[in-house]
Scaffold this active site. Structure first.
Site: not given
Ligand SMILES: Nc1ncnc2c1ncn2[C@@H]1O[C@H](COP(=O)(O)OP(=O)(O)OP(=O)(O)O)[C@@H](O)[C@H]1O
Ligand code: BAL
Ligand SMILES: CC(C)(CO)[C@@H](O)C(=O)[O-]
Length: 308
Positions: A38, A40, A43-44, A174, A176, A213-214
């Site tokens: 979530g 979002l 990237g999502h 992703g 990332k 998201s962080r």
């Molecule tokens: N910048 C990005 N580009 C492409 N995919 C992404 C990106 N950020 C996150 N994702 C992908 O979105 C999916 C869900 O990730 P998540 O909800 O943990 O978000 P996040 O932004 O990675 O959060 P966090 O801040 O916890 O790292 C995962 O497959 C993650 O690799």
């Molecule tokens: N997308 C990474 C989730 C986690 O750090 O918990």
């Protein structure tokens, strides 16, 4: 005239979304799952757009999974925005959202309504509670596995549950979270999941910061300092292209020193083989990954660059 987009169907229980998925398959539709936690961002949304291109029906799951967090980590403050997420999912024409309140069987004395007791180290195992976990034994060890030894066990387990519940043909992640993608591809292969696990490119802010998201938890000062991650990775790529540094240790030092100079606390900078994640001697001999995790304030960010 404005066009109306239908609201996605929202399911909070496993049986409901499983029946939805089975009905869709019976109608001949190919189903894509995009697992998320979530809050979002673009990237999502890029994963969801890719899913739309690759399948007839797109299911997005939203669930902050406690078993991939340790007690000292940020499960409690992980950003959440249910309304904003629903608006974005509606505008993209997502078909269904799976947003469970809890996903793990609870023990007799667990608090009702929440899964928080499943954060690693949060408490005693409750009699009768969830006790089955998946470990991808080798790939889970390096990089993030060193400082978050509980992490991939939680990710693999929750994604296996999501696969079993939503029964997708394809699941999109992703790049990332590069190690996460490899771990999940290995799990799907080793355990014969009939799911194609696909990785999509990293989406970045205009200034290069990898979307995450962080990022919302960063102060504006640390947001600026965190740019050193993507900038140092770009610098490393240029060093390789110019052949001014090709040894892994030179690349490591160049990236780590730039992040540290900006005020980041480097968790790791690793120059590894892009398939095995093992350390390498020469970046010109195989597809290479430079992966970084660094903290700015209390916020831990990851990023990487693939050199081919
Ligand atoms: N910048 C990005 N580009 C492409 N995919 C992404 C990106 N950020 C996150 N994702 C992908 O979105 C999916 C869900 O990730 P998540 O909800 O943990 O978000 P996040 O932004 O990675 O959060 P966090 O801040 O916890 O790292 C995962 O497959 C993650 O690799
Ligand atoms: N997308 C990474 C989730 C986690 O750090 O918990
Ligand atoms: C894959 C995932 C949804 C499992 O909780 C999570 O690790 C994430 O969002 O990257």
């Amino acid at each position: 005239m404005a066009t109306e987009t239908a609201q996605p169907r929202v399911f909070t229980d496993a049986n409901g979304i499983r029946q939805f998925s089975r009905d869709q398959r019976k109608s001949g539709n190919r189903i894509a799952l995009v697992p998320t936690m979530g809050y979002l961002h673009e990237g999502h949304l890029s994963l969801i757009k890719a899913a739309r291109d690759m399948a007839d029906i797109v299911i997005v799951s939203i669930y902050v999974n406690p078993t991939q967090f340790a007690q000292h980590e940020d499960f409690g403050v992980y950003p959440r925005d249910e309304e904003g997420d629903m608006r974005k999912l509606t505008s993209l024409g997502v078909n269904a959202v799976f947003a469970p309140l809890r996903l793990y069987a609870s023990g007799s004395s667990a608090a009702a309504g929440s899964d928080a007791g499943n954060v690693v180290g949060a408490g005693e195992h409750q009699k009768g509670a969830h006790e089955t976990f998946i470990q991808v034994e080798q790939l889970q060890q390096p990089l993030c596995g060193k400082s978050r030894p509980h992490f991939f066990r939680g990710v693999a387990t929750v994604v296996a549950k999501l696969f079993n519940i939503t029964e997708p043909d394809i699941a999109i992640f992703g790049r990332k979270d590069y190690q996460q993608l490899l771990v999940l591809q290995r799990m799907a292969r080793d355990l014969d999941f009939a799911v194609e696990v696909v990785g999509m490119p990293i989406m970045r802010e205009e200034d290069g910061l990898a979307m995450s998201s962080r990022n919302a938890l960063l102060s504006s000062d640390n947001r600026q300092k965190a740019l050193s991650i993507s900038q140092s990775l770009q610098w490393a790529r240029k060093m390789v292209e110019d052949r001014s540094a090709v040894s892994p240790s030179e690349l490591h030092d160049a990236v780590a020193s730039r992040i540290a100079a900006a005020g980041g606390r480097v968790d790791y900078v690793e120059v590894v083989d892009g398939s095995s994640l093992e350390k390498i001697q020469d970046v010109t001999k195989q597809p290479t990954l430079i992966a970084v995790a660094a903290c700015f304030g209390s916020v831990r960010l990851i990023d990487n660059i693939e050199l081919s």
